[in-house]
Design a protein around this motif. Structure first.
Motif, short mmCIF file in Angstrom:
data_model
loop_
_atom_site.label_atom_id
_atom_site.label_comp_id
_atom_site.label_asym_id
_atom_site.label_seq_id
_atom_site.Cartn_x
_atom_site.Cartn_y
_atom_site.Cartn_z
N VAL A 22 0.85 -1.19 0.00
CA VAL A 22 0.00 0.00 0.00
C VAL A 22 0.88 1.24 0.00
O VAL A 22 1.77 1.37 0.86
N GLU A 23 0.65 2.11 -0.95
CA GLU A 23 1.46 3.33 -1.06
C GLU A 23 1.17 4.25 0.12
O GLU A 23 0.02 4.60 0.39
N VAL A 24 2.20 4.62 0.83
CA VAL A 24 2.02 5.49 2.00
C VAL A 24 1.72 6.92 1.55
O VAL A 24 2.00 7.31 0.42
N ALA A 25 1.14 7.69 2.46
CA ALA A 25 0.89 9.11 2.18
C ALA A 25 2.22 9.84 2.02
O ALA A 25 3.20 9.54 2.70
N THR A 26 2.24 10.79 1.11
CA THR A 26 3.49 11.52 0.83
C THR A 26 3.42 12.99 1.18
O THR A 26 4.45 13.65 1.23
N PRO A 154 3.52 12.04 9.43
CA PRO A 154 4.10 13.24 8.80
C PRO A 154 5.23 12.91 7.84
O PRO A 154 6.04 12.02 8.10
N THR A 155 5.26 13.64 6.73
CA THR A 155 6.30 13.42 5.72
C THR A 155 7.08 14.69 5.43
O THR A 155 8.05 14.65 4.65
N MET A 156 6.68 15.82 5.99
CA MET A 156 7.38 17.09 5.80
C MET A 156 7.41 17.83 7.13
O MET A 156 6.53 17.64 7.97
N ASN A 348 -1.10 15.00 -5.13
CA ASN A 348 -2.47 14.52 -5.34
C ASN A 348 -2.86 14.51 -6.81
O ASN A 348 -3.62 13.64 -7.26
N GLN A 349 -2.37 15.48 -7.56
CA GLN A 349 -2.77 15.60 -8.96
C GLN A 349 -1.91 14.77 -9.90
O GLN A 349 -2.42 14.17 -10.85
N ARG A 350 -0.61 14.74 -9.67
CA ARG A 350 0.30 14.08 -10.60
C ARG A 350 1.06 12.90 -9.97
O ARG A 350 1.39 11.96 -10.67
N GLY A 351 1.37 13.00 -8.71
CA GLY A 351 2.17 11.98 -8.04
C GLY A 351 3.41 12.59 -7.44
O GLY A 351 3.89 13.65 -7.87
N VAL A 352 3.98 11.91 -6.45
CA VAL A 352 5.14 12.44 -5.75
C VAL A 352 6.35 12.51 -6.67
O VAL A 352 7.31 13.26 -6.41
N TRP A 353 6.34 11.75 -7.77
CA TRP A 353 7.48 11.75 -8.71
C TRP A 353 7.48 12.97 -9.63
O TRP A 353 8.42 13.17 -10.37
N LYS A 354 6.44 13.80 -9.60
CA LYS A 354 6.42 15.03 -10.38
C LYS A 354 7.10 16.13 -9.58
O LYS A 354 6.77 16.37 -8.42
N ILE A 417 14.20 17.25 -5.76
CA ILE A 417 13.26 17.04 -4.66
C ILE A 417 12.40 15.81 -4.91
O ILE A 417 12.19 14.98 -4.02
N ASN A 418 11.87 15.67 -6.13
CA ASN A 418 10.97 14.56 -6.41
C ASN A 418 11.67 13.21 -6.33
O ASN A 418 11.04 12.20 -5.97
N VAL A 419 12.98 13.15 -6.62
CA VAL A 419 13.72 11.90 -6.52
C VAL A 419 13.82 11.47 -5.06
O VAL A 419 13.54 10.32 -4.71
N ARG A 420 14.22 12.38 -4.19
CA ARG A 420 14.33 12.06 -2.77
C ARG A 420 12.97 11.67 -2.19
O ARG A 420 12.84 10.67 -1.48
N ARG A 421 11.93 12.43 -2.50
CA ARG A 421 10.61 12.14 -1.92
C ARG A 421 10.00 10.86 -2.50
O ARG A 421 9.27 10.16 -1.80
#
Length: 522
Positions: A22-26, A154-156, A348-354, A417-421
């Protein structure tokens, strides 16, 4: 297989599929700072991380904005002023400059929370370390960060009020944020502001960017990002301000009387003009203690104050200028909270990889410093590697986030940033799913099950664009097994080792288009 002793038909069910990941919240930021109150129906929320999902919940648990008060004082230096006192037919040499100094209400968390939700923010955690009666303290803010150790969601981490400390204490808080994210938890990302980031880099007080880079150090830089400059927002409106935001009301009265050329009492000519009479009475009512009149209800008192403010706005240009100065001061905010909202909306709109960049900021009128293309070069790429992401304004597009680098700008692994997250999300998701296999037999069946579980999860991420590659085999690889990731000694010691290789998509930060002339063909 159970032992059967009675003749009959027995049903045996077997699981055909492995557990799913299950993908965790980012995008769940944690804000640390000072609030009006910290109460949940009689239970104190002070120094306790608490989850909210809207500004209405923040009002319920933590109260409202601080009451900011300013002192009006004449200024000898005409080059450093907020407004001039100009009277009808005044001589330019007689114009007096004035300055506004903020006395109370120097807190940033409330307005930062409004900016966060305006920019797409959602669920978040609040750690209230004090009230508006307390001074901003670096140790309390650092202790608030430590309280997040027991929270898994929390992630940030964002601390806007670190900007109200002196430079050295601000740096210590920011280093604590990076240490918490990169060493203690390793599943969080710190969003930092630049101390004095509302100033130009050429300001006589010094280059705020160089000061930030020199003081921050080199530890855990890939777990944080910084943004420059601060932003002018539209969070605070003039209708929420009034004469009660002025500390020295007698001086305000004298100022308005001088502007409108009133004596201590109405003259006979003044009495003939109803507008002059109404203006004089309005100025006299400034500081009227209606709330101490037992015959007036709170609603009536509030109505009187609103009517008086509207009257002062109508009769006095100087009063309008004073309110405008206060509004601009309160609307000057560091951008980290807005960026936490941008991270949330992008996830939420594109993904954490954006990459959270090339996105406009809501409720922001302009950055405090206009950065040119050439000026951003030193922010984005430096020999020290501490990249600072620019917030810039573009004609016809508004205020955009124009950078997506971590503070570890020279690292090919963790530059973006998106690579680390994304790696944080993948690591945490697979880690939590793998807990189901702790103490399972360390044999081939378990290895195949774990490998299939991870491959299914990564295939889903690849299909959504989170991993780079023309096929799943190009995007990731999963290795587990004896002779592949483990030795016989590892199995004897209870070790099950899994190796996961992923190709995370990186942003197209630089687009080069080549033009060349060719010979005419027809």
């Amino acid at each position: 297989m159970g032992q059967y002793k009675t003749p009959g038909v027995y049903i045996v069910e077997k699981n055909a599929f492995p557990n799913s990941v299950v993908e965790v919240a980012t995008a769940v930021p944690a804000f640390v700072g000072y609030t009006e109150m910290a109460d949940n129906k009689g239970t104190s929320l002070s120094n306790k991380p608490w989850r909210i999902s809207s500004m209405a919940e923040f009002h319920s648990y933590y109260g409202y904005a601080p009451h900011a008060q300013f002192t009006i004082a004449p200024k000898d230096d005409k080059t450093d002023k907020d407004f001039d006192l100009v009277t009808p037919n005044s001589n330019p040499k007689e114009v007096k400059p004035y300055m506004l100094t903020q006395d109370t209400g120097k807190y940033l968390l409330y307005y930062s929370m409004m900016l966060f939700f305006q920019n797409g923010g959602g669920p978040c955690y609040i750690v209230s370390v004090g009230s508006y009666a307390d001074d901003i303290d670096a140790e309390k803010l650092t202790a608030g960060v430590d309280l997040l150790k027991k929270e898994q969601e929390p992630t940030m981490v964002v601390i806007p009020e670190a900007m109200l400390l002196d430079k050295d204490n601000c740096t210590s808080v920011q280093q604590a944020m990076l240490r918490h994210c990169g060493e203690t938890m390793r599943n969080r990302f710190a969003i930092l502001d630049i101390h004095d980031g509302y100033k130009e880099r050429t300001d006589p007080s010094g280059d705020c960017i160089n000061a930030f880079r020199d003081a921050l150090g080199i530890n855990n830089l890939d777990f944080g990002a910084a943004y420059y400059p601060w932003v002018n927002t539209t969070i605070v409106q003039e209708r929420s301000l009034g004469y009660e935001n002025i500390t020295n009301l007698p001086d305000l009265q004298a100022l308005l009387k001088t502007e409108l050329q009133f004596a201590d009492a109405l003259t006979d000519d003044d009495k003939k003009d109803p507008k002059r009479v109404a203006a004089f009475n309005a100025i006299a009512d400034i500081g009227n203690a209606w709330d101490k009149d037992a015959s007036l209800t709170p609603d009536v008192v509030a109505t009187k104050k609103i009517f008086l403010n509207k009257t002062l706005v109508a009769i006095s240009p100087v009063f309008n200028v004073i309110l405008d100065v206060i509004k601009r001061r309160l609307n000057l905010l560091p951008p980290a909270a807005a960026m936490a909202g941008v991270y949330t909306a992008t996830d939420n709109q594109r993904g954490v990889w954006k990459a959270p960049a090339n996105v406009s900021l809501n409720s922001v009128s302009a950055p405090t410093v206009n950065i040119t293309h050439a000026e951003q070069e030193d922010l984005n790429v430096t020999t020290a590697g501490k990249s600072i992401n620019a917030i810039r304004t573009f004609i016809g597009e508004g205020t955009l986030v124009w950078g997506a680098r971590t503070l570890d700008g020279n690292s090919l692994d963790w530059r973006y940033i998106n690579v680390r997250r994304t790696m944080i999300m993948l690591e945490e998701s697979i880690k939590l799913a793998s807990k189901a296999y702790v103490f399972e037999p360390n044999v081939a069946n378990t290895w195949v099950t774990i490998k299939g579980m991870i491959r299914n999860f990564l295939t889903g991420i690849w299909k959504r664009g989170g991993l780079a590659g023309a096929s799943p085999d190009d995007a990731f690889a999963v290795f587990v097994g004896l002779g592949e990731t483990m030795t016989p000694e590892d199995i004897l010691e209870g070790m099950l080792r899994v190796t996961v290789l992923v190709a995370i998509s990186r942003p197209a930060e630089f687009i080069e288009i080549t033009f060349q002339q060719q010979m005419q063909k027809s």
